[in-house]
Design an enzyme around this catalytic site. Sequence first.
Site, mmCIF file in Angstrom:
data_model
loop_
_atom_site.group_PDB
_atom_site.id
_atom_site.type_symbol
_atom_site.label_atom_id
_atom_site.label_comp_id
_atom_site.label_asym_id
_atom_site.label_seq_id
_atom_site.Cartn_x
_atom_site.Cartn_y
_atom_site.Cartn_z
ATOM 1 N N TYR A 273 0.822 -1.206 0.000
ATOM 2 C CA TYR A 273 0.000 0.000 0.000
ATOM 3 C C TYR A 273 0.857 1.257 0.000
ATOM 4 O O TYR A 273 0.657 2.153 -0.797
ATOM 5 C CB TYR A 273 -0.918 0.034 1.230
ATOM 6 C CG TYR A 273 -2.190 -0.721 1.082
ATOM 7 C CD1 TYR A 273 -2.325 -1.986 1.642
ATOM 8 C CD2 TYR A 273 -3.256 -0.184 0.389
ATOM 9 C CE1 TYR A 273 -3.497 -2.691 1.509
ATOM 10 C CE2 TYR A 273 -4.435 -0.893 0.259
ATOM 11 C CZ TYR A 273 -4.557 -2.140 0.816
ATOM 12 O OH TYR A 273 -5.716 -2.838 0.676
ATOM 13 N N VAL B 290 -9.686 4.658 1.104
ATOM 14 C CA VAL B 290 -8.909 3.499 0.676
ATOM 15 C C VAL B 290 -9.437 2.257 1.396
ATOM 16 O O VAL B 290 -9.569 2.248 2.620
ATOM 17 C CB VAL B 290 -7.414 3.688 1.002
ATOM 18 C CG1 VAL B 290 -6.611 2.470 0.563
ATOM 19 C CG2 VAL B 290 -6.881 4.956 0.348
ATOM 20 N N LYS B 291 -9.712 1.214 0.629
ATOM 21 C CA LYS B 291 -10.216 -0.043 1.175
ATOM 22 C C LYS B 291 -9.028 -0.921 1.560
ATOM 23 O O LYS B 291 -8.165 -1.202 0.722
ATOM 24 C CB LYS B 291 -11.076 -0.723 0.117
ATOM 25 C CG LYS B 291 -11.978 -1.792 0.619
ATOM 26 C CD LYS B 291 -12.907 -2.205 -0.513
ATOM 27 C CE LYS B 291 -13.957 -3.164 -0.044
ATOM 28 N NZ LYS B 291 -14.861 -3.532 -1.138
ATOM 29 N N VAL B 292 -8.981 -1.368 2.831
ATOM 30 C CA VAL B 292 -7.853 -2.135 3.348
ATOM 31 C C VAL B 292 -8.403 -3.352 4.109
ATOM 32 O O VAL B 292 -9.286 -3.212 4.937
ATOM 33 C CB VAL B 292 -6.999 -1.276 4.317
ATOM 34 C CG1 VAL B 292 -5.804 -2.051 4.828
ATOM 35 C CG2 VAL B 292 -6.563 0.025 3.656
#
Length: 186
Positions: free
Chosen positions: A34, A54-56
Amino acid sequence: YLPAEHDQSTWHAPGRFNPDTGERIASPGAAARYQDVFGETLVELAGLDPQIVVKVPITEDGLRAIKTFHDEGIQTNCTLVFSAAQALLAAKAGASYVSPFLGRLDDIDSDGLELIRQIRQIFDNYAIETRILAASIRHVKHITGCALLGADVVTAPLSAIKGMLVHPLTENGLKKFVEDAAKMTK
């Protein structure tokens, strides 16, 4: 695909692999991936619009990435959350949102809405500002339950949203309304 059938441990494992040989390809951890690969771009994008999220995933490396993004002022949505403990870890790392997957929990005979209740209680107990984004919504009862339990956001299929309009008494009332209107125009 024949190689996958014969060697499931190699071909059905998480991570990168060579599709011709099945050999695993070493990759940096999620935090390095990332930050190193997308970090500069995300910082630039976040500077353009603070609504970028942001997709984490909820992993150790994902938590590190969430902390890094939080420190950079980038909003994050911690996804693949299936327990209140995971939601708490994500919130403490600085996630803007946590995404518990209700439908997938229901699929394994676990109560997805109960998870929403647990997360909401924990967040309220400790004044945690992370928002609950309920995911894997399958039907109207999920949406209504999430609203009752205090989820902040839901992602739902259009069929579930349209289903919110449907009630037998509404249908009967509309039918009667049309019939009465027809009598008035005669």
